[in-house]
Design a protein around this motif. Structure first.
Motif, mmCIF file in Angstrom:
data_model
loop_
_atom_site.group_PDB
_atom_site.id
_atom_site.type_symbol
_atom_site.label_atom_id
_atom_site.label_comp_id
_atom_site.label_asym_id
_atom_site.label_seq_id
_atom_site.Cartn_x
_atom_site.Cartn_y
_atom_site.Cartn_z
ATOM 1 N N ASP A 63 0.856 -1.187 0.000
ATOM 2 C CA ASP A 63 0.000 0.000 0.000
ATOM 3 C C ASP A 63 0.889 1.232 0.000
ATOM 4 N N VAL A 64 0.849 1.986 -1.089
ATOM 5 C CA VAL A 64 1.647 3.198 -1.242
ATOM 6 C C VAL A 64 0.703 4.388 -1.082
ATOM 7 N N LYS A 65 0.842 5.091 0.005
ATOM 8 C CA LYS A 65 -0.064 6.195 0.321
ATOM 9 C C LYS A 65 0.467 7.503 -0.248
ATOM 10 N N PHE A 66 -0.434 8.435 -0.464
ATOM 11 C CA PHE A 66 -0.106 9.716 -1.074
ATOM 12 C C PHE A 66 0.814 10.559 -0.190
ATOM 13 N N ASP A 67 0.818 10.308 1.124
ATOM 14 C CA ASP A 67 1.573 11.140 2.070
ATOM 15 C C ASP A 67 3.042 10.747 2.227
ATOM 16 N N GLY A 68 3.547 9.860 1.372
ATOM 17 C CA GLY A 68 4.952 9.464 1.454
ATOM 18 C C GLY A 68 5.201 8.252 2.325
ATOM 19 N N LYS A 69 4.147 7.643 2.847
ATOM 20 C CA LYS A 69 4.272 6.437 3.658
ATOM 21 C C LYS A 69 3.728 5.249 2.887
ATOM 22 N N ALA A 70 4.199 4.068 3.250
ATOM 23 C CA ALA A 70 3.731 2.847 2.599
ATOM 24 C C ALA A 70 3.801 1.694 3.597
#
Length: 111
Positions: free
Chosen positions: A37-44
């Protein structure tokens, strides 16, 4: 530039997400990779299933329009970072690799 001008510029050009952002499901693989899961906020989050389920917390950045670099750590081992690349193919699928070796083929889940 005024606030109104800034908002107008953002509306004109938009802020499109990176093609690598979103949820990716892995095909069967020897590394035990299940999902990314690659999130828009720079976290995954990288989900691995071996003897037990492991979730790696990651930070990501775009190297290019088709490549995402991931630095991941296990919850219990914050000293050692694991580095992955997610390369998005022309067909919209992706390949997750570690140390230059492909470890999982992935398909994006619809949201």
């Amino acid at each position: 530039l005024t606030l109104t001008g800034l908002l107008a510029t953002l509306l004109l050009f938009g802020c499109a997400p990176h093609p690598g952002s979103g949820s990716w499901k892995a095909e069967e693989n020897d590394a035990g990779i299940v999902r990314l899961d690659v999130k828009f906020d720079g976290k995954a989050s990288l989900y691995i299933r071996r003897d037990e389920k492991i979730t790696l917390s990651c930070l990501w950045g775009a190297e290019s329009k088709t490549r995402v670099l991931l630095g991941c750590k296990e919850k219990d081992n914050v000293e050692e970072a694991l580095h992955y690349n997610l390369d998005i193919t022309e067909s919209g699928k992706a390949v997750l690799s570690m140390d230059g070796k492909a470890i999982a083929n992935m398909s994006k889940l619809t949201q």
